[in-house]
Design an enzyme around this catalytic site. Sequence first.
Site, PDB file in Angstrom:
ATOM      1  N   LYS A  36       0.849  -1.207   0.000  1.00  0.00           N
ATOM      2  CA  LYS A  36       0.000   0.000   0.000  1.00  0.00           C
ATOM      3  C   LYS A  36       0.880   1.252   0.000  1.00  0.00           C
ATOM      4  CE  LYS A  36      -0.253  -0.291   5.058  1.00  0.00           C
ATOM      5  NZ  LYS A  36      -1.088  -0.731   6.191  1.00  0.00           N
ATOM      6  N   ARG A 134     -10.530  -0.643  15.157  1.00  0.00           N
ATOM      7  CA  ARG A 134     -10.465   0.074  13.883  1.00  0.00           C
ATOM      8  C   ARG A 134     -11.378  -0.678  12.920  1.00  0.00           C
ATOM      9  NH1 ARG A 134      -4.616   0.972  11.153  1.00  0.00           N
ATOM     10  NH2 ARG A 134      -5.177  -0.969  10.110  1.00  0.00           N
ATOM     11  N   HIS A 166      -6.191  -7.602  12.866  1.00  0.00           N
ATOM     12  CA  HIS A 166      -4.973  -6.788  12.936  1.00  0.00           C
ATOM     13  C   HIS A 166      -4.702  -6.455  14.402  1.00  0.00           C
ATOM     14  CE1 HIS A 166      -1.924  -4.354  10.998  1.00  0.00           C
ATOM     15  NE2 HIS A 166      -2.464  -3.191  11.276  1.00  0.00           N
ATOM     16  N   ARG A 222       1.462 -10.815   7.034  1.00  0.00           N
ATOM     17  CA  ARG A 222       1.243  -9.616   6.210  1.00  0.00           C
ATOM     18  C   ARG A 222       2.264  -8.535   6.519  1.00  0.00           C
ATOM     19  NH1 ARG A 222      -3.824  -9.933   8.704  1.00  0.00           N
ATOM     20  NH2 ARG A 222      -3.339  -7.905   9.635  1.00  0.00           N
ATOM     21  N   TYR A 268      14.143  30.590   7.359  1.00  0.00           N
ATOM     22  CA  TYR A 268      13.046  31.368   7.931  1.00  0.00           C
ATOM     23  C   TYR A 268      13.201  31.571   9.431  1.00  0.00           C
ATOM     24  CZ  TYR A 268      10.590  30.596   3.505  1.00  0.00           C
ATOM     25  OH  TYR A 268      10.232  30.576   2.183  1.00  0.00           O
ATOM     26  N   CYS A 320      12.359  24.252   4.810  1.00  0.00           N
ATOM     27  CA  CYS A 320      11.409  25.021   3.999  1.00  0.00           C
ATOM     28  C   CYS A 320      10.620  24.058   3.098  1.00  0.00           C
ATOM     29  CB  CYS A 320      12.149  26.038   3.140  1.00  0.00           C
ATOM     30  SG  CYS A 320      13.345  27.023   4.056  1.00  0.00           S
ATOM     31  N   MET A 321       9.779  24.588   2.248  1.00  0.00           N
ATOM     32  CA  MET A 321       8.961  23.721   1.404  1.00  0.00           C
ATOM     33  C   MET A 321       9.805  22.900   0.427  1.00  0.00           C
ATOM     34  SD  MET A 321       5.787  24.572  -1.153  1.00  0.00           S
ATOM     35  CE  MET A 321       4.877  25.485   0.065  1.00  0.00           C
ATOM     36  N   ASP A 322      10.819  23.554  -0.150  1.00  0.00           N
ATOM     37  CA  ASP A 322      11.595  22.900  -1.217  1.00  0.00           C
ATOM     38  C   ASP A 322      13.053  22.677  -0.871  1.00  0.00           C
ATOM     39  OD1 ASP A 322       9.307  23.411  -3.048  1.00  0.00           O
ATOM     40  OD2 ASP A 322       9.964  25.488  -2.748  1.00  0.00           O
TER      41      ASP A 322
HETATM   42  C1  LIG Z   1      -0.347  -1.717   6.850  1.00  0.00           C
HETATM   43  C2  LIG Z   1      -0.913  -3.010   7.274  1.00  0.00           C
HETATM   44  C3  LIG Z   1      -0.085  -4.142   7.415  1.00  0.00           C
HETATM   45  C4  LIG Z   1       1.425  -4.067   7.337  1.00  0.00           C
HETATM   46  O1  LIG Z   1       1.893  -3.447   8.507  1.00  0.00           O
HETATM   47  P1  LIG Z   1       3.464  -3.361   8.812  1.00  0.00           P
HETATM   48  O2  LIG Z   1       3.513  -2.897  10.224  1.00  0.00           O
HETATM   49  O3  LIG Z   1       3.999  -2.344   7.853  1.00  0.00           O
HETATM   50  O4  LIG Z   1       4.015  -4.691   8.592  1.00  0.00           O
HETATM   51  C5  LIG Z   1      -0.682  -5.348   7.688  1.00  0.00           C
HETATM   52  N1  LIG Z   1      -2.019  -5.448   7.823  1.00  0.00           N
HETATM   53  C6  LIG Z   1      -2.848  -4.370   7.728  1.00  0.00           C
HETATM   54  C7  LIG Z   1      -4.304  -4.537   7.922  1.00  0.00           C
HETATM   55  C8  LIG Z   1      -2.319  -3.117   7.463  1.00  0.00           C
HETATM   56  O5  LIG Z   1      -3.133  -2.059   7.387  1.00  0.00           O
END
Ligand SMILES: *Cc1c(COP(=O)(O)O)cnc(C)c1O
Length: 390
Positions: A36, A134, A166, A222, A268, A320-322
Site C-alpha cells: 500500500k 479500527r 490486525h 502480512r 526562515y 522550507c517547502m523545497d
Molecule cells: C499496513 C498493514 C499491514 C502491514 O503493517 P506493517 O507494520 O507495515 O508490517 C498489515 N495489515 C494491515 C491490515 C495493514 O493495514
Amino acid sequence: MTAFPARAVVDLAAVRANVAALRATARSAEVLAVVKADAYGHGLVPSARAALEGGATWLGVAQLEEAFALRDAGVDAPVLAWLYAPGAPLDRALTARVDLSVSAGWALLEVLDAARATGVTARVHVKVDTGLGRGGVMPRELESLLDAALAAQAEGLVDVVGLWSHLAWADAPDHPTVLAQAAVFDDAVALAERRGARLEVRHLANSAATLTNPAMHYDLVRPGLAVFGLSPVPHLGGPADYGLTPAMRVEAELVLAKLVPAGHGVSYAHAYVTPTETVLGVVPLGYADGVPRHASGSADRWGGPVQVGARRLGIAGRVCMDQFVLDLGPDATEVAGDTVVLFGPGADGEPTAEDWAVAAGTISYEIVTRLGARVPRIHTGTTTTQEGAR
Ligand SMILES: *Cc1c(COP(=O)(O)O)cnc(C)c1O
C-alpha cells in the site's frame, strides 16, 4: 537522469532478499507483501514484482485503486484490498480478481451486488475486530455476517476464503492485548468453521508479529515495513538483527555552497545563526518532498541528520517547502553539485530512516511513506524479468 536534483534510489535486490528472509521466518506460513501507499514510498509496481520474486505469494493493499494499478501493470498474483466506502467500484474489483475484505453488512451486500452484476464469484476475507478498535466486524456481530456470507456462498456468489484481523500492540510481543486478541481470533476462526466456512487463509500478523511472535503467524503473514528493510520494533532490534536491509537511499545534490560571515541568520525566522564565518550548503529537498519540518534545527541544536562526504551534519535552521540548509563549517571544500545523503541502509555511515524518525519524533513508516511524489524513484537491482516488463 531527470532534472530533479535529488532522488530515492530503491534497491530491489534488497526487497527480494528481505522477502526471502521473511519467508524463512514465517516458516510454513505464506507471505503477503503489503505494498500500500506506493509500496511505502518505494514505487508500487517494481516493489511488488520484487516482493513476488523474493517469495511472496500474495500482495496486499489498502485502496482499490492500488489493486487496479497492480492489475493494469500486469501483476497477476493474488491481491487483497481492504479499504473502500459504499459505492466503490466493486464490480471492477471482481473482474480484476481482487480479493475483498468485508467488515460490515453493507460491504457484504455491495459485494453480492457486484457478484450478481459481473457473474464473478467474489473472494472474501471477513475481518474481525479482535481488539484494535479500527476495521473489522465486532465479534458479537460476526455470526450474522458469516451466516449471510455463507448463504451467499451456497448460491455461488461469494467464497469466504479468509478470516483476518490486525493487532494493536504487535510491537510489544508480550503485551497482554496480543494474547487477548489471538484468543478472540481463535474463537472467530472456530465459529467460522463451525458455521461451515472452508477457510483458505487465517491471518493476523503484520511485520512486528511476523518477526517477533511465531504464535501469530497462522496461514499467512502480512509484513509491510519489513519488506522494505526497516525495523517495526527499533526498541527491540534494528534491521540487521532480523536479516533485513533497508531498500531506500535518499540523496540530493547541493545547489549552492557559499561563504557567509559569523552571525548570519539561516532560513526562515533565523532559527539558526552562524557561530563563525562558515560555508552554508543548500539542499534542494523540503517538507513538500517529505523532509519533516519537525526535523528543523534550532539555535542550539542541529536538526535531521545528513551525510556529506564522510561527515555527519544536521539541518541548520528551518526546513522550507523545497529546501533546507546545512552549516558545512569554515573549512568546507564542498561545492554545488556534490552529493549529500539523507538516509540509506547505514552501511556506509549514512543516517537511516530510523535516525530521521527519531529526529522528527515519528516512526520510520512515516519517513518513507511521506517522501514526496516529485522525488524520482530510481530502481536498481532489477532482474531481467523486471527489465523486460518496463
Ligand atoms: C499496513 C498493514 C499491514 C502491514 O503493517 P506493517 O507494520 O507495515 O508490517 C498489515 N495489515 C494491515 C491490515 C495493514 O493495514
